[in-house]
Design a protein around this motif. Structure first.
Motif, PDB file in Angstrom:
ATOM      1  N   VAL A   1       0.811  -1.212   0.000  1.00  0.00           N
ATOM      2  CA  VAL A   1       0.000   0.000   0.000  1.00  0.00           C
ATOM      3  C   VAL A   1       0.851   1.271   0.000  1.00  0.00           C
ATOM      4  O   VAL A   1       0.383   2.349  -0.390  1.00  0.00           O
ATOM      5  CB  VAL A   1      -0.963   0.001   1.222  1.00  0.00           C
ATOM      6  CG1 VAL A   1      -0.213   0.249   2.523  1.00  0.00           C
ATOM      7  CG2 VAL A   1      -2.077   1.025   1.042  1.00  0.00           C
ATOM      8  N   HIS A   2       2.107   1.170   0.390  1.00  0.00           N
ATOM      9  CA  HIS A   2       3.002   2.334   0.398  1.00  0.00           C
ATOM     10  C   HIS A   2       3.502   2.703  -0.998  1.00  0.00           C
ATOM     11  O   HIS A   2       4.147   3.741  -1.169  1.00  0.00           O
ATOM     12  CB  HIS A   2       4.219   2.063   1.289  1.00  0.00           C
ATOM     13  CG  HIS A   2       3.895   1.924   2.748  1.00  0.00           C
ATOM     14  ND1 HIS A   2       3.536   2.991   3.535  1.00  0.00           N
ATOM     15  CD2 HIS A   2       3.889   0.841   3.557  1.00  0.00           C
ATOM     16  CE1 HIS A   2       3.318   2.577   4.773  1.00  0.00           C
ATOM     17  NE2 HIS A   2       3.528   1.274   4.810  1.00  0.00           N
ATOM     18  N   TYR A   3       3.229   1.857  -1.988  1.00  0.00           N
ATOM     19  CA  TYR A   3       3.804   2.033  -3.329  1.00  0.00           C
ATOM     20  C   TYR A   3       2.733   2.337  -4.358  1.00  0.00           C
ATOM     21  O   TYR A   3       1.607   1.873  -4.258  1.00  0.00           O
ATOM     22  CB  TYR A   3       4.585   0.773  -3.721  1.00  0.00           C
ATOM     23  CG  TYR A   3       5.791   0.539  -2.836  1.00  0.00           C
ATOM     24  CD1 TYR A   3       7.043   1.030  -3.185  1.00  0.00           C
ATOM     25  CD2 TYR A   3       5.662  -0.134  -1.620  1.00  0.00           C
ATOM     26  CE1 TYR A   3       8.139   0.845  -2.364  1.00  0.00           C
ATOM     27  CE2 TYR A   3       6.759  -0.317  -0.792  1.00  0.00           C
ATOM     28  CZ  TYR A   3       7.999   0.171  -1.163  1.00  0.00           C
ATOM     29  OH  TYR A   3       9.079   0.003  -0.342  1.00  0.00           O
ATOM     30  N   LYS A   4       3.117   3.127  -5.389  1.00  0.00           N
ATOM     31  CA  LYS A   4       2.211   3.507  -6.480  1.00  0.00           C
ATOM     32  C   LYS A   4       2.748   2.880  -7.771  1.00  0.00           C
ATOM     33  O   LYS A   4       3.463   3.523  -8.541  1.00  0.00           O
ATOM     34  CB  LYS A   4       2.134   5.030  -6.597  1.00  0.00           C
ATOM     35  CG  LYS A   4       1.657   5.732  -5.327  1.00  0.00           C
ATOM     36  CD  LYS A   4       1.675   7.239  -5.498  1.00  0.00           C
ATOM     37  CE  LYS A   4       1.165   7.954  -4.236  1.00  0.00           C
ATOM     38  NZ  LYS A   4       2.104   7.818  -3.113  1.00  0.00           N
ATOM     39  N   ALA A   5       2.423   1.623  -7.989  1.00  0.00           N
ATOM     40  CA  ALA A   5       2.996   0.857  -9.095  1.00  0.00           C
ATOM     41  C   ALA A   5       2.628   1.429 -10.461  1.00  0.00           C
ATOM     42  O   ALA A   5       3.318   1.181 -11.447  1.00  0.00           O
ATOM     43  CB  ALA A   5       2.564  -0.602  -9.002  1.00  0.00           C
TER      44      ALA A   5
END
Length: 336
Positions: free
Chosen positions: A327-331
């Motif tokens: 959830v911490h990442y914006k793929a």
């Protein structure tokens, strides 16, 4: 240097490697002061995710490595400084080089000046394999010529040279460790391994990447942290530059295939032009000679060779694929 009675300041403690290093030092019994970047959210970066017992054992200093007064205040009472604070994203350095000079060069100068005035016992300064540029010979020893092929690497060369100049001119007890490409849990998605993992974990099968042909010497974060601690504890490393690398070379393309294999995913690689470095700025080949680390630090990789890389990737994938971490990442967004 032994843990008893010793206080260590870790700059960049809120970051990827810094948070792992901070946690490892506490577990080894050191008194640790964590220097994190001041922000209005009172966020300690990745330190916020550490177990409560580790956080309870930390002294946290919020400041800015570019501020000489804050740096000196943070360093008071510390025997050793492990200096990791830096701007590291190569693409971002192309359009904002001023910030890299301020943070990487001036920030390091602030550490060195304060260390000199406070008679700090040891400084472990963080370099990078990027300072070598494209390998002129392999494996790369510490005597390899330096070549700044990006504003980022140029500022790291400047910081390294400043650190050694203080050692030669003033006797400042500096050790420079030069990690090759570190990967593992908590790494920014601006790096290739988490970029691939987060895209696959988010359900994508067309994976956007830059150049696939360059080779790298990947090191699991556990090994990099062990290198920092070995340098801090060593009696023979002052005045030395030491590579921390696995002595194993693999292309980006082969690494991506290995990640897909570990994740059980059938993927297609799509070249994304925005992710390509300028041709003369791309570092084509990196492969570490770690003989000096073995000799001076009695350090060797636990995750060496292809089998070690696969083992590290399995641990990394396991961390990234947990919902609370992904959830911490914006793929879906390219991260400079």
């Amino acid at each position: 240097m032994k843990a008893s009675g010793k206080k260590i300041l870790v700059t960049g403690a809120d970051g990827f490697i810094g948070s792992h290093l901070t946690e490892a030092l506490v577990r080894r019994g050191y008194s640790v002061k964590a220097f994190v970047l001041y922000n209005s959210f009172n966020s300690w970066g990745w330190l916020d995710t550490l177990p409560q017992d580790i956080k309870n054992s930390l002294e946290v200093f919020t400041g800015d490595i570019r501020d000489p007064h804050g740096v000196k205040t943070a360093m008071q009472g510390c025997n050793t400084v492990l200096h990791l604070a830096a701007l590291i994203a190569i693409p971002y350095s192309y359009h904002s080089p001023d910030t890299y000079v301020d943070t990487n060069v001036k920030g390091t100068l602030n550490i060195l000046q304060a260390a000199r005035e406070l008679n700090v016992e040891k400084i472990v300064h963080t370099s990078t394999s990027e300072v070598y540029g494209t390998a002129r010979f392999v494996p790369i020893t510490e005597e390899h010529p330096l070549q700044g092929q990006s504003p980022y690497s140029a500022t790291k060369i400047g910081a390294d040279q400043l650190a050694m100049s203080f050692h030669y001119a003033f006797g400042t007890p500096v050790t420079i460790i030069r990690p090759f490409n570190t990967y593992g849990p908590r790494q920014s998605a601006r790096a290739v391994i988490p970029t691939v993992i987060t895209q696959i974990a988010s359900g994508k099968r067309k994976i956007k990447l830059g150049a696939l042909h360059p080779t790298r010497d990947f090191n699991y974060v556990v090994d990099t942290v062990r290198g920092f601690i070995a340098a801090a504890e060593s009696e023979t490393a002052i005045g030395e530059v030491i590579n921390i690398g696995s002595n194993y070379e693999i292309s980006i393309g082969e690494t991506v295939k290995l990640i897909a294999e570990v994740m059980g995913a059938d993927i297609e690689i799509v070249t994304d032009e925005i992710r390509l470095r300028p041709v003369k700025s791309e570092v084509e080949r990196l492969w570490a000679d770690n003989t000096k680390a073995r000799k001076l630090l009695t350090w060797e990789p636990l995750y060496g060779g292809k089998d070690g890389l696969k083992k590290g990737l399995l641990d990394t994938v396991a961390w990234f694929t947990k919902k609370e971490n992904l959830v911490h990442y914006k793929a879906e967004i390219y991260n400079l």
